[in-house]
Enzyme design. Structure first.
Site, PDB file in Angstrom:
ATOM      1  N   ARG A 159       3.704  34.453 -14.023  1.00 51.29           N
ATOM      2  CA  ARG A 159       3.397  35.586 -14.904  1.00 51.29           C
ATOM      3  C   ARG A 159       3.826  36.877 -14.201  1.00 51.29           C
ATOM      4  O   ARG A 159       3.376  37.156 -13.099  1.00 51.29           O
ATOM      5  CB  ARG A 159       1.894  35.624 -15.208  1.00 51.29           C
ATOM      6  CG  ARG A 159       1.459  36.846 -16.000  1.00 51.29           C
ATOM      7  CD  ARG A 159      -0.046  36.807 -16.338  1.00 51.29           C
ATOM      8  NE  ARG A 159      -0.421  37.983 -17.088  1.00 51.29           N
ATOM      9  CZ  ARG A 159      -1.134  38.997 -16.603  1.00 51.29           C
ATOM     10  NH1 ARG A 159      -1.578  38.972 -15.362  1.00 51.29           N
ATOM     11  NH2 ARG A 159      -1.412  40.034 -17.358  1.00 51.29           N
TER      12      ARG A 159
ATOM     13  N   HIS B  13       2.402  46.445 -18.157  1.00 51.39           N
ATOM     14  CA  HIS B  13       1.369  46.393 -17.129  1.00 51.39           C
ATOM     15  C   HIS B  13       1.348  47.774 -16.467  1.00 51.39           C
ATOM     16  O   HIS B  13       1.629  47.908 -15.284  1.00 51.39           O
ATOM     17  CB  HIS B  13       1.672  45.266 -16.140  1.00 51.39           C
ATOM     18  CG  HIS B  13       0.511  44.853 -15.283  1.00 51.39           C
ATOM     19  ND1 HIS B  13       0.068  43.548 -15.186  1.00 51.39           N
ATOM     20  CD2 HIS B  13      -0.285  45.554 -14.457  1.00 51.39           C
ATOM     21  CE1 HIS B  13      -0.943  43.474 -14.333  1.00 51.39           C
ATOM     22  NE2 HIS B  13      -1.187  44.690 -13.868  1.00 51.39           N
TER      23      HIS B  13
ATOM     24  N   GLU C 155      -4.613  44.375 -19.891  1.00 51.38           N
ATOM     25  CA  GLU C 155      -5.829  45.153 -19.655  1.00 51.38           C
ATOM     26  C   GLU C 155      -5.780  46.544 -20.269  1.00 51.38           C
ATOM     27  O   GLU C 155      -5.789  47.554 -19.547  1.00 51.38           O
ATOM     28  CB  GLU C 155      -6.102  45.240 -18.143  1.00 51.38           C
ATOM     29  CG  GLU C 155      -6.221  43.892 -17.465  1.00 51.38           C
ATOM     30  CD  GLU C 155      -6.571  44.011 -15.974  1.00 51.38           C
ATOM     31  OE1 GLU C 155      -6.627  45.132 -15.448  1.00 51.38           O
ATOM     32  OE2 GLU C 155      -6.808  42.956 -15.349  1.00 51.38           O
TER      33      GLU C 155
ATOM     34  N   ASN D  61      -8.518  38.149 -17.943  1.00 53.38           N
ATOM     35  CA  ASN D  61      -8.514  38.500 -16.516  1.00 53.38           C
ATOM     36  C   ASN D  61      -9.964  38.647 -16.075  1.00 53.38           C
ATOM     37  O   ASN D  61     -10.696  39.482 -16.610  1.00 53.38           O
ATOM     38  CB  ASN D  61      -7.773  39.823 -16.271  1.00 53.38           C
ATOM     39  CG  ASN D  61      -6.271  39.678 -16.460  1.00 53.38           C
ATOM     40  OD1 ASN D  61      -5.779  38.589 -16.762  1.00 53.38           O
ATOM     41  ND2 ASN D  61      -5.545  40.755 -16.293  1.00 53.38           N
TER      42      ASN D  61
ATOM     43  N   TYR E 144     -12.727  38.962 -12.805  1.00 47.78           N
ATOM     44  CA  TYR E 144     -12.992  39.194 -11.380  1.00 47.78           C
ATOM     45  C   TYR E 144     -14.478  39.162 -11.044  1.00 47.78           C
ATOM     46  O   TYR E 144     -14.869  38.714  -9.976  1.00 47.78           O
ATOM     47  CB  TYR E 144     -12.385  40.541 -10.940  1.00 47.78           C
ATOM     48  CG  TYR E 144     -10.877  40.477 -10.928  1.00 47.78           C
ATOM     49  CD1 TYR E 144     -10.196  39.987  -9.823  1.00 47.78           C
ATOM     50  CD2 TYR E 144     -10.136  40.827 -12.058  1.00 47.78           C
ATOM     51  CE1 TYR E 144      -8.810  39.872  -9.816  1.00 47.78           C
ATOM     52  CE2 TYR E 144      -8.743  40.703 -12.066  1.00 47.78           C
ATOM     53  CZ  TYR E 144      -8.094  40.223 -10.940  1.00 47.78           C
ATOM     54  OH  TYR E 144      -6.731  40.101 -10.941  1.00 47.78           O
TER      55      TYR E 144
ATOM     56  N   GLU F 188      -5.487  36.162 -14.944  1.00 48.66           N
ATOM     57  CA  GLU F 188      -5.702  36.680 -13.582  1.00 48.66           C
ATOM     58  C   GLU F 188      -7.090  36.290 -13.119  1.00 48.66           C
ATOM     59  O   GLU F 188      -8.065  36.384 -13.880  1.00 48.66           O
ATOM     60  CB  GLU F 188      -5.641  38.221 -13.516  1.00 48.66           C
ATOM     61  CG  GLU F 188      -4.284  38.826 -13.579  1.00 48.66           C
ATOM     62  CD  GLU F 188      -4.310  40.350 -13.476  1.00 48.66           C
ATOM     63  OE1 GLU F 188      -5.239  40.912 -12.858  1.00 48.66           O
ATOM     64  OE2 GLU F 188      -3.389  40.961 -14.029  1.00 48.66           O
TER      65      GLU F 188
END
Ligand code: IFM
Length: 468
Positions: free
Chosen positions: A91, A135, A180, A309, A311, A374
């Site tokens: 990616r 991005h 995002e 994504n 985290y 991600e």
């Protein structure tokens, strides 16, 4: 938050991840400005990040992406590295200012030629390209004309998407419009922490709508081409929002936080309308989303996949530490309350079960196929003289989160793939090169790449999981 990283984490042995099927998609991820360098080559025009990096104090140590990982010149060697990790997908993002300098006009042949070569090299090595159109590197000219708070940027984005797809769509099946949008809008236009560094909540919410509109218009253009395979998606960054207690105030605070972090994107994308409570919340702050006739129909153009994504996750309370329930502006308090977990070098709490809960929730409430586009962690790596890094903390993070993905699948969530963030240590935005997320170490003085222990673990885990 207390910074308790986990230097003592014990390296997890590679083993097949329960719940992940043999045909699960495995990948590694990067983005253009974070790794490419070569910012002034082959006709690329400046992006908002080239400009922002020159603002004193904007980026740690005044660093920038001028050279980064020099991937623009080293992509062949880098593709070899990816192939060596045994993953089947890569990616990466296209730099809009390389392909369409200034953000309007015809394609820049020298700029697109780089991605042409990259895609061919990947395909030659049996690696599927997974392309993100945006991005965060908006052409500076478009920011000068108003940036994402201006409607025209959405129209420009659709034109750019068309150009990129015309050039690569014969070989690239997987297209992600935006990475995002929360970060583009809120970090860029509300909090001023990312390019272009503005601090205006109203402008940020206009940016949210125009990012979504740009996504929708681009999605329509790509869909309209017909005749080519297309796997179309958008990637959102999200956590699992949890109330700090069962109190009404904490439940309301959690819903409000989730509204601006997740539902303001998910609802228009999947259901074709903004959530009523979010619209009311915005109205109470004097903000109206600049929606025009037909926008929501475009934004809700059907998607094939939702990129996630992940985290960390957050708990929320509706009371301040002093017990008050409204802030200085008379708005209800929304206070993030730590779980008390160990954190990464970003000070982000490590909450793997939040990933399971998030994936199950997205599946149940929005029903789309999911890919984790991600997931990963920065830690304070210590490199040996030969460049090796024994990053047991990062390996443990991957092991826990991959098990969390397996658990989500076992609970019924349609999760089809996982991309480790990141292939390389790279330019971590406002943190410069200070924070290292790579499973491959980059020595920025020599540009030498060394697979970290976590990278070797990931390679072996992919092999074992596939091989069952
Ligand atoms: O490095 C970023 C990436 O560009 C977007 N997602 C989060 C990563 C870590 O902060």
């Amino acid at each position: 938050m207390t910074a308790t990283t986990r230097p003592s984490a014990v390296a997890a042995e590679p083993q097949a991840i329960p719940g992940l099927p043999r045909d699960f998609r495995w990948g590694v991820a990067t983005s253009s400005y974070q790794i490419e360098g070569a910012v002034a080559e082959d006709g690329r025009s400046p992006s908002i990040w080239d400009t922002f990096c020159r603002v004193p104090g904007a980026v740690v140590n005044g660093e920038n992406g001028d050279v980064a990982c020099d991937h623009y010149h080293r992509y062949t060697e880098d593709v070899d590295l990816i192939a060596g990790l045994g993953v089947d997908a890569y990616r990466f993002s296209l730099a809009w200012p390389r392909i369409q300098p200034g953000g309007s006009g015809p394609v820049n042949a020298r700029g697109i030629a780089f991605y042409d070569r990259l895609v061919d090299t990947l395909l030659d090595r049996g690696i599927t390209p997974w392309v993100t159109l945006y991005h965060w590197d908006l052409p500076q000219e478009l920011e000068d004309a108003g940036g994402w708070p201006a409607r025209d940027t959405a129209l420009r984005f659709a034109d750019y998407a068309d150009l990129a797809h015309d050039a690569l769509g014969d070989r690239v099946v997987h297209w992600t419009t935006l990475n995002e949008p929360w970060c583009s809008a809120m970090l860029g236009y509300d909090q001023g922490l990312h390019a272009p560094g503005r601090k205006d909540f109203g402008a940020a919410m206009h940016a949210v709508h125009h990012l979504l509109l740009g996504h929708g218009l681009a999605a329509r253009r790509l869909r309209a081409k017909g005749g080519v395979d297309l796997d179309l998606g958008i990637t959102l960054n999200m956590g699992h929002a949890v109330p700090a207690s069962d109190s009404e105030a904490d439940l309301a605070a959690t819903r409000r936080a989730d509204g601006l972090a997740a539902r303001v994107y998910l609802d228009p994308l999947v259901r074709g309308h903004y959530p009523e409570d979010v619209v009311e919340h915005l109205a109470s702050r004097g903000v109206t989303l600049p929606v025009q006739d037909g926008d929501l129909a475009a934004i809700s153009t059907p998607l094939d996949v939702l990129g996630v994504n992940y985290y960390s996750s957050h708990r929320f309370a509706g009371t301040a530490e002093d017990g008050s329930t409204t802030d200085a502006d008379g708005q209800p308090v929304v206070r993030a309350v730590p779980f008390g977990r160990p954190v990464t070098a970003m000070d982000w709490e490590i909450v793997p079960e939040g990933l399971t809960a998030l994936l199950v929730r997205l599946h149940e409430e929005y029903g789309l196929p999911l890919v984790v586009t991600e997931n990963g962690a920065a830690f304070d790596d210590v490199a040996e003289a030969d460049g090796t890094v024994h990053d047991a903390d990062r390996t443990a993070y991957f092991a826990e989160h991959l098990r969390a993905v397996g658990a989500a699948r076992e609970a019924g969530a349609d999760v089809r793939g996982y991309f480790a963030w990141s292939l390389f240590d790279n330019f971590e935005w406002a943190y410069g090169y200070d924070k290292r997320f790579g499973i491959v170490r980059v020595d920025y003085d020599t540009q030498r790449r060394t697979v970290k222990d976590s990278g070797a673990w990931y390679r072996d885990t992919v092999r074992l999981t596939r091989g069952r």
